[in-house]
Design an enzyme around this catalytic site. Structure first.
Site, PDB file in Angstrom:
ATOM      1  N   LYS A   9       0.832  -1.199   0.000  1.00  0.00           N
ATOM      2  CA  LYS A   9       0.000   0.000   0.000  1.00  0.00           C
ATOM      3  C   LYS A   9       0.873   1.259   0.000  1.00  0.00           C
ATOM      4  O   LYS A   9       2.093   1.187   0.214  1.00  0.00           O
ATOM      5  CB  LYS A   9      -0.932  -0.044   1.221  1.00  0.00           C
ATOM      6  CG  LYS A   9      -1.884  -1.251   1.227  1.00  0.00           C
ATOM      7  CD  LYS A   9      -2.834  -1.189   2.418  1.00  0.00           C
ATOM      8  CE  LYS A   9      -3.678  -2.454   2.507  1.00  0.00           C
ATOM      9  NZ  LYS A   9      -4.689  -2.346   3.601  1.00  0.00           N
ATOM     10  N   TYR A  49     -12.369  -2.641  -2.991  1.00  0.00           N
ATOM     11  CA  TYR A  49     -12.947  -2.676  -1.651  1.00  0.00           C
ATOM     12  C   TYR A  49     -14.466  -2.651  -1.699  1.00  0.00           C
ATOM     13  O   TYR A  49     -15.102  -2.036  -0.837  1.00  0.00           O
ATOM     14  CB  TYR A  49     -12.399  -1.524  -0.813  1.00  0.00           C
ATOM     15  CG  TYR A  49     -10.975  -1.734  -0.324  1.00  0.00           C
ATOM     16  CD1 TYR A  49     -10.632  -2.861   0.444  1.00  0.00           C
ATOM     17  CD2 TYR A  49      -9.964  -0.815  -0.602  1.00  0.00           C
ATOM     18  CE1 TYR A  49      -9.331  -3.057   0.902  1.00  0.00           C
ATOM     19  CE2 TYR A  49      -8.662  -1.004  -0.140  1.00  0.00           C
ATOM     20  CZ  TYR A  49      -8.347  -2.126   0.612  1.00  0.00           C
ATOM     21  OH  TYR A  49      -7.061  -2.322   1.080  1.00  0.00           O
ATOM     22  N   ARG A  85      -2.029 -14.357   4.307  1.00  0.00           N
ATOM     23  CA  ARG A  85      -2.852 -13.711   5.352  1.00  0.00           C
ATOM     24  C   ARG A  85      -2.205 -13.879   6.723  1.00  0.00           C
ATOM     25  O   ARG A  85      -2.172 -12.956   7.525  1.00  0.00           O
ATOM     26  CB  ARG A  85      -4.262 -14.321   5.370  1.00  0.00           C
ATOM     27  CG  ARG A  85      -5.120 -13.970   4.188  1.00  0.00           C
ATOM     28  CD  ARG A  85      -5.618 -12.558   4.171  1.00  0.00           C
ATOM     29  NE  ARG A  85      -6.613 -12.261   5.192  1.00  0.00           N
ATOM     30  CZ  ARG A  85      -7.291 -11.103   5.250  1.00  0.00           C
ATOM     31  NH1 ARG A  85      -7.060 -10.144   4.354  1.00  0.00           N
ATOM     32  NH2 ARG A  85      -8.172 -10.871   6.196  1.00  0.00           N
ATOM     33  N   THR A  91      -5.752  -7.145  11.080  1.00  0.00           N
ATOM     34  CA  THR A  91      -5.907  -5.915  10.299  1.00  0.00           C
ATOM     35  C   THR A  91      -5.180  -4.733  10.941  1.00  0.00           C
ATOM     36  O   THR A  91      -4.428  -4.025  10.272  1.00  0.00           O
ATOM     37  CB  THR A  91      -7.406  -5.578  10.130  1.00  0.00           C
ATOM     38  OG1 THR A  91      -8.033  -6.672   9.437  1.00  0.00           O
ATOM     39  CG2 THR A  91      -7.603  -4.304   9.333  1.00  0.00           C
ATOM     40  N   ARG A 102       2.389  -6.785   9.668  1.00  0.00           N
ATOM     41  CA  ARG A 102       1.706  -5.650  10.295  1.00  0.00           C
ATOM     42  C   ARG A 102       2.147  -5.495  11.749  1.00  0.00           C
ATOM     43  O   ARG A 102       2.310  -4.386  12.249  1.00  0.00           O
ATOM     44  CB  ARG A 102       0.190  -5.843  10.180  1.00  0.00           C
ATOM     45  CG  ARG A 102      -0.303  -5.709   8.727  1.00  0.00           C
ATOM     46  CD  ARG A 102      -1.713  -6.263   8.559  1.00  0.00           C
ATOM     47  NE  ARG A 102      -2.300  -5.973   7.256  1.00  0.00           N
ATOM     48  CZ  ARG A 102      -3.486  -6.416   6.875  1.00  0.00           C
ATOM     49  NH1 ARG A 102      -4.217  -7.192   7.682  1.00  0.00           N
ATOM     50  NH2 ARG A 102      -3.958  -6.113   5.680  1.00  0.00           N
ATOM     51  N   ASN A 112      -1.723  -0.263   7.247  1.00  0.00           N
ATOM     52  CA  ASN A 112      -1.202  -1.567   7.652  1.00  0.00           C
ATOM     53  C   ASN A 112      -0.366  -2.222   6.544  1.00  0.00           C
ATOM     54  O   ASN A 112      -0.199  -3.427   6.502  1.00  0.00           O
ATOM     55  CB  ASN A 112      -2.344  -2.474   8.114  1.00  0.00           C
ATOM     56  CG  ASN A 112      -3.411  -2.628   7.047  1.00  0.00           C
ATOM     57  OD1 ASN A 112      -3.216  -2.253   5.891  1.00  0.00           O
ATOM     58  ND2 ASN A 112      -4.539  -3.196   7.419  1.00  0.00           N
ATOM     59  N   HIS A 115      -1.913  -5.458   1.587  1.00  0.00           N
ATOM     60  CA  HIS A 115      -3.179  -6.158   1.378  1.00  0.00           C
ATOM     61  C   HIS A 115      -2.894  -7.577   0.910  1.00  0.00           C
ATOM     62  O   HIS A 115      -1.962  -7.806   0.134  1.00  0.00           O
ATOM     63  CB  HIS A 115      -4.013  -5.456   0.291  1.00  0.00           C
ATOM     64  CG  HIS A 115      -5.163  -6.289  -0.194  1.00  0.00           C
ATOM     65  ND1 HIS A 115      -6.360  -6.349   0.478  1.00  0.00           N
ATOM     66  CD2 HIS A 115      -5.275  -7.136  -1.256  1.00  0.00           C
ATOM     67  CE1 HIS A 115      -7.175  -7.197  -0.164  1.00  0.00           C
ATOM     68  NE2 HIS A 115      -6.540  -7.680  -1.221  1.00  0.00           N
ATOM     69  N   GLU A 126      -9.574 -10.409  -7.533  1.00  0.00           N
ATOM     70  CA  GLU A 126      -8.633  -9.291  -7.365  1.00  0.00           C
ATOM     71  C   GLU A 126      -7.475  -9.376  -8.365  1.00  0.00           C
ATOM     72  O   GLU A 126      -7.024  -8.356  -8.879  1.00  0.00           O
ATOM     73  CB  GLU A 126      -8.104  -9.276  -5.925  1.00  0.00           C
ATOM     74  CG  GLU A 126      -9.199  -8.919  -4.927  1.00  0.00           C
ATOM     75  CD  GLU A 126      -8.766  -9.083  -3.478  1.00  0.00           C
ATOM     76  OE1 GLU A 126      -7.591  -9.410  -3.217  1.00  0.00           O
ATOM     77  OE2 GLU A 126      -9.632  -8.877  -2.590  1.00  0.00           O
TER      78      GLU A 126
HETATM   79  O1  CDP Z   1      -7.053  -5.931   5.027  1.00  0.00           O
HETATM   80  P1  CDP Z   1      -7.922  -6.783   5.910  1.00  0.00           P
HETATM   81  O2  CDP Z   1      -8.684  -7.853   5.168  1.00  0.00           O
HETATM   82  O3  CDP Z   1      -7.151  -7.331   7.083  1.00  0.00           O
HETATM   83  O4  CDP Z   1      -8.993  -5.776   6.581  1.00  0.00           O
HETATM   84  P2  CDP Z   1     -10.474  -5.350   6.151  1.00  0.00           P
HETATM   85  O5  CDP Z   1     -11.319  -5.376   7.408  1.00  0.00           O
HETATM   86  O6  CDP Z   1     -10.967  -6.127   4.986  1.00  0.00           O
HETATM   87  O7  CDP Z   1     -10.306  -3.819   5.734  1.00  0.00           O
HETATM   88  C1  CDP Z   1      -9.679  -3.483   4.518  1.00  0.00           C
HETATM   89  C2  CDP Z   1      -8.710  -2.344   4.772  1.00  0.00           C
HETATM   90  O8  CDP Z   1      -9.430  -1.189   5.158  1.00  0.00           O
HETATM   91  C3  CDP Z   1      -7.730  -2.581   5.944  1.00  0.00           C
HETATM   92  O9  CDP Z   1      -6.606  -3.345   5.562  1.00  0.00           O
HETATM   93  C4  CDP Z   1      -7.370  -1.173   6.345  1.00  0.00           C
HETATM   94  O10 CDP Z   1      -6.347  -0.616   5.528  1.00  0.00           O
HETATM   95  C5  CDP Z   1      -8.681  -0.411   6.063  1.00  0.00           C
HETATM   96  N1  CDP Z   1      -9.505  -0.176   7.272  1.00  0.00           N
HETATM   97  C6  CDP Z   1      -9.724   1.131   7.705  1.00  0.00           C
HETATM   98  O11 CDP Z   1      -9.222   2.072   7.076  1.00  0.00           O
HETATM   99  N2  CDP Z   1     -10.504   1.367   8.802  1.00  0.00           N
HETATM  100  C7  CDP Z   1     -11.093   0.372   9.476  1.00  0.00           C
HETATM  101  N3  CDP Z   1     -11.845   0.622  10.538  1.00  0.00           N
HETATM  102  C8  CDP Z   1     -10.881  -0.964   9.044  1.00  0.00           C
HETATM  103  C9  CDP Z   1     -10.092  -1.211   7.944  1.00  0.00           C
HETATM  104 MG    MG Z   2     -10.406  -7.807   4.054  1.00  0.00          MG
END
Ligand code: CDP
Ligand code: MG
Length: 153
Positions: A9, A49, A85, A91, A102, A112, A115, A126
């Site tokens: 990212k 997203y 993962r 996350t 992370r 973080n 992705h 994706e």
């Molecule tokens: O990336 P991951 O699948 O672990 O997390 P996600 O819950 O699918 O969220 C996607 C991305 O959104 C995260 O990796 C964060 O960069 C961002 N995010 C955020 O900005 N604020 C949140 N409250 C949760 C996630």
């Molecule tokens: Mg996710």
């Protein structure tokens, strides 16, 4: 053999951590079969997203993910989706275990660093968002017999 999409990212690129992160995936035994630097547009961000577009925090996520170049890559390996993962960790960098990417490099829920696709279906979708089929190359390093036993694949 599975393939999964990773994005280094904008925070990862800006913090000049690409090399260290790529090293970890290489050291693990995963193989890159595609890689490119690009700037994510708001349109691509909404596709990537899609599951989060309606969330209250989505606008700040879009601002972040479109805020600078990202490195998109496709990694191939046994159980690559889950392996990646697990290497990323939870996350939020504040919750991710030490030893994960992370956990070691991030102190943020949003910034973080990396992705990784969260399932085989997501990975296929994706990969298709970022790469044309002809951009994926065959890449089986000659050292593979020293990475795992022949009967494991
Ligand atoms: O990336 P991951 O699948 O672990 O997390 P996600 O819950 O699918 O969220 C996607 C991305 O959104 C995260 O990796 C964060 O960069 C961002 N995010 C955020 O900005 N604020 C949140 N409250 C949760 C996630
Ligand atoms: Mg996710």
């Amino acid at each position: 053999m599975q393939r999964t999409l990773i994005l280094l990212k904008p925070d990862c690129v800006q913090r000049r951590l690409m090399g260290q992160i790529i090293s970890r995936f290489e050291a693990k035994g995963l193989n890159f079969v595609a890689m490119k630097l690009l700037q994510i547009t708001p349109e691509l961000a909404k596709q990537h997203y899609a599951e989060h577009v309606e969330k209250g925090w989505y606008p700040t996520l879009e601002e972040f993910i479109t805020g600078g170049p990202v490195l998109a890559g496709v990694l191939e390996g046994l159980e690559a989706v889950q392996v990646v993962r697990d290497m990323l960790g939870a996350t939020s960098g504040l919750k991710a275990a030490p030893g994960t990417i992370r956990g070691d490099f991030s102190s943020s829920r949003q910034m973080n660093l990396v992705h990784g696709s969260d399932g085989e279906e997501a990975a296929a979708r994706e990969i298709g968002l970022y790469f044309k089929p002809e951009e994926l190359v065959a890449n089986t390093p000659t050292i593979t017999p020293w990475i795992r036993a022949a009967d494991e694949a």
